[in-house]
Scaffold this motif. Structure first.
Motif, PDB file in Angstrom:
ATOM      1  N   GLU A  35      46.184  37.774  35.107  1.00 36.62           N
ATOM      2  CA  GLU A  35      46.110  38.697  36.587  1.00 36.62           C
ATOM      3  C   GLU A  35      46.498  39.770  35.897  1.00 36.62           C
ATOM      4  O   GLU A  35      46.231  41.058  36.475  1.00 36.62           O
ATOM      5  CB  GLU A  35      47.670  38.565  36.900  1.00 36.62           C
ATOM      6  CG  GLU A  35      48.151  39.554  38.093  1.00 36.62           C
ATOM      7  CD  GLU A  35      47.747  39.430  39.461  1.00 36.62           C
ATOM      8  OE1 GLU A  35      47.137  40.551  40.588  1.00 36.62           O
ATOM      9  OE2 GLU A  35      46.503  38.134  39.359  1.00 36.62           O
ATOM     10  N   ALA A  42      43.019  41.253  35.057  1.00 30.67           N
ATOM     11  CA  ALA A  42      42.260  41.080  35.982  1.00 30.67           C
ATOM     12  C   ALA A  42      42.518  43.009  36.669  1.00 30.67           C
ATOM     13  O   ALA A  42      41.434  43.315  37.015  1.00 30.67           O
ATOM     14  CB  ALA A  42      41.945  40.338  36.485  1.00 30.67           C
ATOM     15  N   ARG A  44      39.292  37.216  39.752  1.00 28.50           N
ATOM     16  CA  ARG A  44      40.682  38.102  40.173  1.00 28.50           C
ATOM     17  C   ARG A  44      39.965  38.802  40.613  1.00 28.50           C
ATOM     18  O   ARG A  44      40.886  39.636  41.546  1.00 28.50           O
ATOM     19  CB  ARG A  44      41.873  37.546  39.934  1.00 28.50           C
ATOM     20  CG  ARG A  44      43.036  37.825  39.411  1.00 28.50           C
ATOM     21  CD  ARG A  44      43.615  37.728  41.614  1.00 28.50           C
ATOM     22  NE  ARG A  44      44.969  38.625  41.523  1.00 28.50           N
ATOM     23  CZ  ARG A  44      45.311  39.605  42.711  1.00 28.50           C
ATOM     24  NH1 ARG A  44      44.327  38.803  44.195  1.00 28.50           N
ATOM     25  NH2 ARG A  44      46.230  39.938  42.965  1.00 28.50           N
ATOM     26  N   VAL A  45      38.924  39.802  39.551  1.00 28.33           N
ATOM     27  CA  VAL A  45      38.404  41.155  39.918  1.00 28.33           C
ATOM     28  C   VAL A  45      38.316  40.692  40.834  1.00 28.33           C
ATOM     29  O   VAL A  45      38.377  41.739  41.270  1.00 28.33           O
ATOM     30  CB  VAL A  45      38.066  41.649  38.250  1.00 28.33           C
ATOM     31  CG1 VAL A  45      36.928  42.593  38.512  1.00 28.33           C
ATOM     32  CG2 VAL A  45      38.596  41.642  37.148  1.00 28.33           C
ATOM     33  N   VAL A  62      40.209  35.323  35.781  1.00 27.64           N
ATOM     34  CA  VAL A  62      40.004  36.933  35.210  1.00 27.64           C
ATOM     35  C   VAL A  62      38.659  37.569  36.122  1.00 27.64           C
ATOM     36  O   VAL A  62      39.651  38.337  37.709  1.00 27.64           O
ATOM     37  CB  VAL A  62      40.135  37.486  33.706  1.00 27.64           C
ATOM     38  CG1 VAL A  62      39.846  39.396  33.850  1.00 27.64           C
ATOM     39  CG2 VAL A  62      41.113  37.272  33.455  1.00 27.64           C
ATOM     40  N   TYR A  78      39.294  34.069  30.879  1.00 27.35           N
ATOM     41  CA  TYR A  78      38.641  35.169  31.380  1.00 27.35           C
ATOM     42  C   TYR A  78      37.384  34.528  32.409  1.00 27.35           C
ATOM     43  O   TYR A  78      37.453  35.104  33.728  1.00 27.35           O
ATOM     44  CB  TYR A  78      37.564  35.637  30.016  1.00 27.35           C
ATOM     45  CG  TYR A  78      36.479  37.102  30.161  1.00 27.35           C
ATOM     46  CD1 TYR A  78      37.132  38.724  30.865  1.00 27.35           C
ATOM     47  CD2 TYR A  78      35.894  36.819  30.686  1.00 27.35           C
ATOM     48  CE1 TYR A  78      37.003  39.556  31.319  1.00 27.35           C
ATOM     49  CE2 TYR A  78      34.657  38.197  30.848  1.00 27.35           C
ATOM     50  CZ  TYR A  78      34.996  39.425  31.311  1.00 27.35           C
ATOM     51  OH  TYR A  78      35.003  40.772  31.741  1.00 27.35           O
TER      52      TYR A  78
END
Length: 344
Positions: free
Chosen positions: A289, A292, A335-336, A332, A328
């Motif tokens: 989190e 991200a 979430r990005v 990640v 990642y």
């Protein structure tokens, strides 16, 4: 806002869990396993750096990428970076058009001067010609991208007259980037050649590179050129929690930074500087989190098309690198994209 999420590595020499060093051969084999995992967890791109010194295992990234081309199915494969100044542009094109064939069109080459100079004396180049070597070789390489007969003349090699270079790519164009460390002249040059821009943000806040991204886009616009991608390469590490990520990376980050710093006249890095760089600077370290959110903020600030996390930083064990890659790709990156969608 859509963005591609990639990973970069220089093939740093690593240690095992008990602290004993790996051989360079093992590091290279581990790197291939890391690339296979990145492919499996949905990472968009893997970049492999080029160095000619004992703290990095990879001196021939194109060979590693050729191996990865036969072990992966979807991830794009490129460099981080190819030191064009001390290489031959024609051979670089030939090698990467071959990787493009092996991978089914997934090859990319990121061209740059490199932040180390060991390759110049190693291959017989005079550092006094540093600028000329890059500018002329880049000019020749951009002619090769049209994949037709090439005529070219400069001062660093005999001229070419209607010379053809093989193999050509199936798509008709090898994906190429120019890496820039912070020089406005280099940004303008990338725009003038109509080549996508890769910004190496390895210290300080990413926002300070906003003028370079704006300059690049302005030069393209004023020339009537189409919009081209802008990307960022920055170091970091992902673990289950912020505390664990910081704890895992610090000794390896410090070992790497202090070794290079001793060569360049920098003082040793301490915990305060390390934590400050995570909080305010270019280190993307923490839980999925946390990382991200920081990547999404950078993407918004610079209007990026791609973000590449340099996931290997010093002699971190292979198992920790694998876990960072897994997190990642699986946590990640999704979430990005969620955060960017929410931002819209």
């Amino acid at each position: 806002m859509t963005v591609e999420l990639g990973l970069d590595t220089f093939g740093d020499m690593t240690v095992r869990e008990d602290g004993t060093p790996d051989t360079a051969a093992q590091v290279i084999r581990n790197l291939v396993d890391q690339g296979v995992l990145a492919d499996q967890v949905g990472v968009d791109f893997l970049g492999v750096g080029e160095h000619h010194r004992p703290d990095f295992a990879v001196s021939a990234p194109d060979v590693v990428l050729a191996g990865l081309a036969t072990r992966t199915g979807r991830i794009r494969l490129g460099t981080a970076v190819t030191v064009l100044s001390s290489d031959d542009p024609i051979r670089v094109f030939e090698r990467f058009s071959t990787i493009d064939a092996l991978s089914g069109g997934r090859a990319e080459v990121v061209l740059g001067r490199g932040s180390f100079t060991e390759s110049f004396p190693l291959f017989g180049y005079d550092l006094r010609n540093y600028d000329t070597l890059f500018s002329e070789k880049l000019d020749l390489f951009t002619r090769l991208l049209d994949e037709g007969p090439v005529s070219w003349q400069g001062t660093i090699r005999p001229p070419l007259v209607e010379q053809e270079v093989w193999p050509r790519t199936e798509s008709g164009r090898l994906t190429t980037w120019i890496a820039v460390g912070g020089s406005p002249q280099s940004v303008v040059r990338a725009a003038s050649y109509r080549i996508p821009l890769m910004l190496a943000v390895i210290g300080g806040p990413a926002a300070r590179f906003a003028p370079f991204a704006e300059l690049y886009r302005r030069v393209l616009e004023e020339a009537g050129a189409d919009r081209l991608p802008v990307a960022v390469h920055s170091p970091g590490h992902v673990a289950e929690t912020d505390e664990l990520a910081r704890e895992q990376l610090y000794p390896h980050f410090k070992a790497n930074r202090d070794r290079i710093g001793a060569e360049r006249g920098w003082g040793p890095v301490g915990l305060d500087e390390y934590h400050s760089e995570i909080t305010h600077g270019s280190l993307y370290v923490g839980s999925p989190e946390t990382v991200a959110r920081k990547i999404a903020a950078t993407v918004r600030t610079l209007g990026l098309d791609r973000f590449d996390l340099k996931y290997a930083n010093g002699p971190m064990p292979h198992s920790q690198l694998m876990r960072s890659i897994e997190l990642y790709g699986t946590q990640v990156a999704p979430r990005v994209r969620e955060l960017l969608a929410e931002g819209r």
